[in-house]
Design a protein around this motif. Sequence first.
Motif, PDB file in Angstrom:
ATOM      1  N   LEU A   1       2.948   3.149  -0.323  1.00 46.81           N
ATOM      2  CA  LEU A   1       3.414   2.040  -1.149  1.00 46.81           C
ATOM      3  C   LEU A   1       4.720   2.409  -1.852  1.00 46.81           C
ATOM      4  CD1 LEU A   1       0.073   0.851  -2.822  1.00 46.81           C
ATOM      5  CD2 LEU A   1       1.266  -0.157  -0.870  1.00 46.81           C
ATOM      6  N   PRO A   2       5.725   1.543  -1.769  1.00 44.33           N
ATOM      7  CA  PRO A   2       6.977   1.802  -2.496  1.00 44.33           C
ATOM      8  C   PRO A   2       6.793   1.600  -3.995  1.00 44.33           C
ATOM      9  CG  PRO A   2       7.069  -0.336  -1.417  1.00 44.33           C
ATOM     10  CD  PRO A   2       5.794   0.312  -0.969  1.00 44.33           C
TER      11      PRO A   2
ATOM     12  N   LYS B   1      -9.621   0.161  -1.679  1.00 40.96           N
ATOM     13  CA  LYS B   1      -8.540  -0.369  -0.840  1.00 40.96           C
ATOM     14  C   LYS B   1      -7.240   0.396  -1.073  1.00 40.96           C
ATOM     15  CE  LYS B   1      -6.070  -3.111   1.717  1.00 40.96           C
ATOM     16  NZ  LYS B   1      -6.151  -3.051   3.203  1.00 40.96           N
ATOM     17  N   LEU B   2      -6.889   0.623  -2.322  1.00 43.98           N
ATOM     18  CA  LEU B   2      -5.622   1.298  -2.628  1.00 43.98           C
ATOM     19  C   LEU B   2      -5.630   2.754  -2.179  1.00 43.98           C
ATOM     20  CD1 LEU B   2      -4.808  -0.106  -6.197  1.00 43.98           C
ATOM     21  CD2 LEU B   2      -3.928  -0.872  -3.983  1.00 43.98           C
TER      22      LEU B   2
ATOM     23  N   ASN C   1      -3.850  -7.636   0.637  1.00 39.18           N
ATOM     24  CA  ASN C   1      -2.610  -7.536   1.406  1.00 39.18           C
ATOM     25  C   ASN C   1      -1.527  -6.872   0.552  1.00 39.18           C
ATOM     26  OD1 ASN C   1      -0.645  -7.810   3.362  1.00 39.18           O
ATOM     27  ND2 ASN C   1      -0.334 -10.006   3.023  1.00 39.18           N
ATOM     28  N   THR C   2      -1.595  -5.572   0.431  1.00 34.38           N
ATOM     29  CA  THR C   2      -0.627  -4.853  -0.406  1.00 34.38           C
ATOM     30  C   THR C   2       0.724  -4.687   0.294  1.00 34.38           C
ATOM     31  OG1 THR C   2      -1.503  -2.750   0.420  1.00 34.38           O
ATOM     32  CG2 THR C   2      -2.401  -3.586  -1.661  1.00 34.38           C
TER      33      THR C   2
ATOM     34  N   PRO D   1     -11.889   8.294  -9.949  1.00 30.20           N
ATOM     35  CA  PRO D   1     -12.637   8.672  -8.732  1.00 30.20           C
ATOM     36  C   PRO D   1     -13.024   7.445  -7.917  1.00 30.20           C
ATOM     37  CG  PRO D   1     -13.446   9.882 -10.632  1.00 30.20           C
ATOM     38  CD  PRO D   1     -12.496   8.839 -11.163  1.00 30.20           C
ATOM     39  N   ALA D   2     -12.815   7.515  -6.617  1.00 27.76           N
ATOM     40  CA  ALA D   2     -13.128   6.378  -5.752  1.00 27.76           C
ATOM     41  C   ALA D   2     -14.628   6.190  -5.593  1.00 27.76           C
ATOM     42  CB  ALA D   2     -12.490   6.577  -4.379  1.00 27.76           C
TER      43      ALA D   2
END
Length: 261
Positions: free
Chosen positions: A51-52, A43-44, A143-144, A120-121
């Motif tokens: 992303l701040p 997800k990230l 919900n980032t 690694p993803a």
Amino acid sequence: MSNSTISATIAAESMSDDMHLDLADIAGIFEYATSRLSAIRTKLESTRLTLPMKTRWIIGQYLNWEGESFTLPWMSFCAGLSISLPLSRNLQFFIGVLSMKQVGLVTNFEEVYNAFMTLPAALAGPWQKGRLTRTYWTPWWINTANMIADDDFLHKYPNCVEVQRIIAEHFQQLPEGKVLITPATLTIPMCTPVAQQLSNIHVEVLHEGQLIVKMLEDKVVKAKMVAATMLCMDIALGQDVVKAIAATKRLTKYLKREAAQ
């Protein structure tokens, strides 16, 4: 409260529940932790460039919570029971990041996030990357965009009974017949090859030490025997010399008397 104190508290609370864990349960906990890490990382990966800094810091806090909930206390539990941990490569990496945070090599939660994003993803096998399921317990990473640091959530951890329920729900979602758990194994203390070598060395040194002491004791006995022998010889020799001197004196007197005649 430090992370190590929190982990110890969680472990104590878990043990106070109706605790019925076997080796398969322990393996299941780490399988679930690995699967969550894979879901979080996937997800990230899609949002990492947007992303701040504040959000990355908050994510780092939640990642730390993951370790304190599903990994660190159970590692301590396994260590107490001499159980060899079935940790995936991803989970080992993640624990390394949290360990660096605890000792100050990683100084803040944003760095925890940054280090986690080097994971690694996708890796070669399901056991390494975790088997994703449809739903997860408290999927905070969904919900980032509007993520906030929920202090109540970040200071509350699942106990043993809750973890068992979470694990059961996780495996119910997996395809039937896909058993990929690497079982945890019991390890007897002082039975690893290194420990065996150290034990052997210890015994040999102890044995050699005893031999040296015995040798020294024997030497002392021998020295006493020699000393006593020499003393006897000295006494005997001294007596012989005295007798020889006396005989010599008598012989000298006799020879002088014969010469005078």
